[in-house]
Design a protein around this motif. Structure first.
Motif, PDB file in Angstrom:
ATOM      1  N   ALA A  83       7.893   1.423  -6.901  1.00  0.00           N
ATOM      2  CA  ALA A  83       7.875   1.402  -5.437  1.00  0.00           C
ATOM      3  C   ALA A  83       9.027   0.598  -4.845  1.00  0.00           C
ATOM      4  O   ALA A  83       9.407   0.825  -3.692  1.00  0.00           O
ATOM      5  CB  ALA A  83       6.537   0.828  -4.956  1.00  0.00           C
ATOM      6  N   VAL A  84       9.601  -0.332  -5.609  1.00  0.00           N
ATOM      7  CA  VAL A  84      10.694  -1.132  -5.065  1.00  0.00           C
ATOM      8  C   VAL A  84      11.998  -0.338  -5.006  1.00  0.00           C
ATOM      9  O   VAL A  84      12.901  -0.664  -4.226  1.00  0.00           O
ATOM     10  CB  VAL A  84      10.885  -2.421  -5.906  1.00  0.00           C
ATOM     11  CG1 VAL A  84      11.598  -2.120  -7.227  1.00  0.00           C
ATOM     12  CG2 VAL A  84      11.659  -3.481  -5.121  1.00  0.00           C
ATOM     13  N   ALA A 104       2.321  -3.630 -12.418  1.00  0.00           N
ATOM     14  CA  ALA A 104       3.737  -3.930 -12.622  1.00  0.00           C
ATOM     15  C   ALA A 104       4.606  -2.688 -12.497  1.00  0.00           C
ATOM     16  O   ALA A 104       5.669  -2.708 -11.867  1.00  0.00           O
ATOM     17  CB  ALA A 104       3.937  -4.585 -13.994  1.00  0.00           C
ATOM     18  N   PHE A 105       4.165  -1.584 -13.083  1.00  0.00           N
ATOM     19  CA  PHE A 105       4.994  -0.394 -13.071  1.00  0.00           C
ATOM     20  C   PHE A 105       4.958   0.314 -11.727  1.00  0.00           C
ATOM     21  O   PHE A 105       5.951   0.915 -11.322  1.00  0.00           O
ATOM     22  CB  PHE A 105       4.588   0.547 -14.206  1.00  0.00           C
ATOM     23  CG  PHE A 105       5.174   0.135 -15.527  1.00  0.00           C
ATOM     24  CD1 PHE A 105       6.387   0.625 -15.960  1.00  0.00           C
ATOM     25  CD2 PHE A 105       4.515  -0.775 -16.336  1.00  0.00           C
ATOM     26  CE1 PHE A 105       6.932   0.232 -17.160  1.00  0.00           C
ATOM     27  CE2 PHE A 105       5.050  -1.182 -17.540  1.00  0.00           C
ATOM     28  CZ  PHE A 105       6.264  -0.674 -17.962  1.00  0.00           C
ATOM     29  N   ALA A 108       4.338   3.965 -12.475  1.00  0.00           N
ATOM     30  CA  ALA A 108       5.729   4.004 -12.027  1.00  0.00           C
ATOM     31  C   ALA A 108       5.998   5.250 -11.196  1.00  0.00           C
ATOM     32  O   ALA A 108       6.651   5.193 -10.145  1.00  0.00           O
ATOM     33  CB  ALA A 108       6.662   3.955 -13.231  1.00  0.00           C
ATOM     34  N   ASN A 109       5.495   6.398 -11.651  1.00  0.00           N
ATOM     35  CA  ASN A 109       5.714   7.629 -10.898  1.00  0.00           C
ATOM     36  C   ASN A 109       5.056   7.575  -9.526  1.00  0.00           C
ATOM     37  O   ASN A 109       5.642   8.012  -8.525  1.00  0.00           O
ATOM     38  CB  ASN A 109       5.163   8.822 -11.691  1.00  0.00           C
ATOM     39  CG  ASN A 109       6.158   9.325 -12.709  1.00  0.00           C
ATOM     40  OD1 ASN A 109       7.338   9.449 -12.417  1.00  0.00           O
ATOM     41  ND2 ASN A 109       5.690   9.589 -13.902  1.00  0.00           N
ATOM     42  N   ASP A 110       3.836   7.059  -9.475  1.00  0.00           N
ATOM     43  CA  ASP A 110       3.161   6.948  -8.184  1.00  0.00           C
ATOM     44  C   ASP A 110       3.938   6.039  -7.237  1.00  0.00           C
ATOM     45  O   ASP A 110       4.057   6.329  -6.039  1.00  0.00           O
ATOM     46  CB  ASP A 110       1.747   6.394  -8.374  1.00  0.00           C
ATOM     47  CG  ASP A 110       0.791   7.441  -8.914  1.00  0.00           C
ATOM     48  OD1 ASP A 110       1.168   8.626  -8.908  1.00  0.00           O
ATOM     49  OD2 ASP A 110      -0.317   7.076  -9.349  1.00  0.00           O
ATOM     50  N   GLY A 111       4.444   4.934  -7.781  1.00  0.00           N
ATOM     51  CA  GLY A 111       5.224   4.025  -6.946  1.00  0.00           C
ATOM     52  C   GLY A 111       6.483   4.675  -6.412  1.00  0.00           C
ATOM     53  O   GLY A 111       6.828   4.545  -5.226  1.00  0.00           O
ATOM     54  N   LEU A 169       4.496  -1.009  -1.046  1.00  0.00           N
ATOM     55  CA  LEU A 169       4.626  -1.491  -2.433  1.00  0.00           C
ATOM     56  C   LEU A 169       3.441  -2.378  -2.806  1.00  0.00           C
ATOM     57  O   LEU A 169       2.793  -2.165  -3.838  1.00  0.00           O
ATOM     58  CB  LEU A 169       5.946  -2.260  -2.573  1.00  0.00           C
ATOM     59  CG  LEU A 169       6.359  -2.806  -3.938  1.00  0.00           C
ATOM     60  CD1 LEU A 169       7.874  -3.055  -3.961  1.00  0.00           C
ATOM     61  CD2 LEU A 169       5.664  -4.123  -4.292  1.00  0.00           C
ATOM     62  N   LEU A 170       3.163  -3.382  -1.970  1.00  0.00           N
ATOM     63  CA  LEU A 170       2.101  -4.328  -2.296  1.00  0.00           C
ATOM     64  C   LEU A 170       0.726  -3.669  -2.272  1.00  0.00           C
ATOM     65  O   LEU A 170      -0.081  -3.842  -3.199  1.00  0.00           O
ATOM     66  CB  LEU A 170       2.139  -5.498  -1.314  1.00  0.00           C
ATOM     67  CG  LEU A 170       1.156  -6.642  -1.583  1.00  0.00           C
ATOM     68  CD1 LEU A 170       1.395  -7.234  -2.969  1.00  0.00           C
ATOM     69  CD2 LEU A 170       1.265  -7.719  -0.513  1.00  0.00           C
ATOM     70  N   ALA A 171       0.471  -2.882  -1.239  1.00  0.00           N
ATOM     71  CA  ALA A 171      -0.845  -2.238  -1.130  1.00  0.00           C
ATOM     72  C   ALA A 171      -1.070  -1.255  -2.273  1.00  0.00           C
ATOM     73  O   ALA A 171      -2.148  -1.213  -2.886  1.00  0.00           O
ATOM     74  CB  ALA A 171      -0.960  -1.520   0.213  1.00  0.00           C
TER      75      ALA A 171
END
Length: 372
Positions: A299-300, A293-294, A157-160, A189-191
């Motif tokens: 990222a979103v 998922a996270f 999650a943090n990386d995103g 986001l996807l990559a």
């Protein structure tokens, strides 16, 4: 020698206690009662040794209650409620009883004012410090069970959050159209999610394979009935796994003595009792799914303003606010689980995330200006 863990009995003071003393003692009494209730609530959701430990902690808080009741005497009054933090802890203990509650209780014990209060005995202050260590040990078991998948979830999650905010800010600062910023954010986001998921799977799977290579072979147990008891080479197995010579010999004799006529032991040769080396690692698929998922959920967040139709400065400010709140939330959760101050961890997470985003924003400005 004083028995550790018991409050020193003190007679009620000869003088009339001051109103401030009465208020402080009654507050301590209320907190002790509330903490004892928390431990009993946690014990109801545990079995075996953990339940016994938590009930013993509740009994210790009962001794502290008796100390303040004795000091208060006729001023004990009607029972009061504990402070807000302890009451919240009680609610969480009754509803969840999880490692989060144990970590919060550990911090509560560490904040005990008894070491600075002359009316609390030295034994009571020592009790509170040791209680924190007991809770640290109990929480460590839950942390080990969470560490594999939880690590992938939190850091995913943090990386995103950080990487996609940095990407969106950098592209926006370069002067790219809003549509380009949105597509770049979605591509990031996807990559990123696919990369994180694949990376976590390979990492955890490789770690489990390394552990499996060091795990005792179950088939080796079939050789035990045919060993030369006098030579007892089983001792070498336990010495190779770190036991001292005498301890290894005693363990080997115990294993050989327990052999039936044609039945191998239940545990693999060389395995330590209750040993589960894979518990703290998690599974490859679990870590990959959590990481994917996270990362995607993080990222979103920077892309949300653009998906909702915002552009320009409004989109950037909204993205920064949303990402900032998310970073502080994940930082606080990690702080709670690690027994560290959650606010400090939240601010640290915020500073790191915004620092990385600021660098890419400045680079975007520089490249955008050059291109113009």
């Amino acid at each position: 020698m004083r028995e550790t863990g018991h409050a020193d009995p003190r007679p009620a003071p000869d003088r009339q206690p001051r109103p401030a003393d009465v208020r402080r003692w009654r507050r301590y009494l209320a907190d002790e009662r509330a903490e004892a209730a928390v431990y009993r609530d946690l014990a109801q959701r545990r079995t075996g040794e953990e339940r016994e430990i938590l009930l013993a902690l509740a009994d210790a808080e009962g001794r502290h209650q008796a100390h303040w009741e004795q000091l208060l005497g006729v001023h004990v009054g009607m029972p009061q409620r504990g402070d807000l933090r302890t009451r919240l802890l009680g609610v969480l203990a009754r509803r969840f009883g999880s490692v989060f509650v144990l970590a919060l209780a550990q911090r509560a014990e560490a904040r005990s004012p008894y070491s600075r209060d002359a009316d609390a005995s030295p034994a009571m202050a020592a009790d509170e410090r040791i209680h924190g260590e007991v809770l640290r040990g109990l929480a460590a078991r839950g942390r080990n069970r969470l560490s594999g998948t939880f690590r992938a979830a939190v850091f995913g999650a943090n990386d995103g959050l950080v990487s996609n905010l940095a990407l969106v800010l950098g592209i926006s600062a370069s002067g790219a159209p809003a549509r380009t910023v949105l597509l770049t954010g979605l591509a990031g986001l996807l990559a990123g999610a696919l990369s994180m998921g694949a990376g976590e799977y390979v990492s955890v799977r490789s770690q489990r394979e390394l552990l499996e290579a060091s795990t005792p072979d179950p088939e080796a147990s079939t050789a035990l009935p045919h060993l030369d008891v006098d030579a007892n080479e089983l001792t070498l197995v336990y010495r190779a796994r770190g036991m001292a010579a005498q301890e290894a010999a005693a363990r080997a004799r115990e294993v050989l003595a327990g052999l039936g006529s044609d039945r191998p032991p239940a545990a693999p040769v060389g395995a330590a009792p209750d040993q589960d080396p894979h518990e703290a690692v998690g599974t490859g698929w679990g870590a990959a799914a959590s990481s994917f998922a996270f990362f995607a959920s993080g990222a979103v967040v920077p892309v949300l303003p653009h998906l909702l139709g915002l552009t320009g400065t409004a989109a950037l400010v909204t993205a920064c606010v949303l990402v900032g709140l998310a970073l502080m939330t994940t930082g606080a959760v990690v702080g709670l689980l690690s027994g560290a101050p959650p606010l400090r961890r939240a601010l640290r997470q915020l500073a790191i995330g915004f620092g990385a985003a600021a660098v890419t924003y400045l680079l975007g400005l520089a490249f955008g200006t050059t291109a113009a």
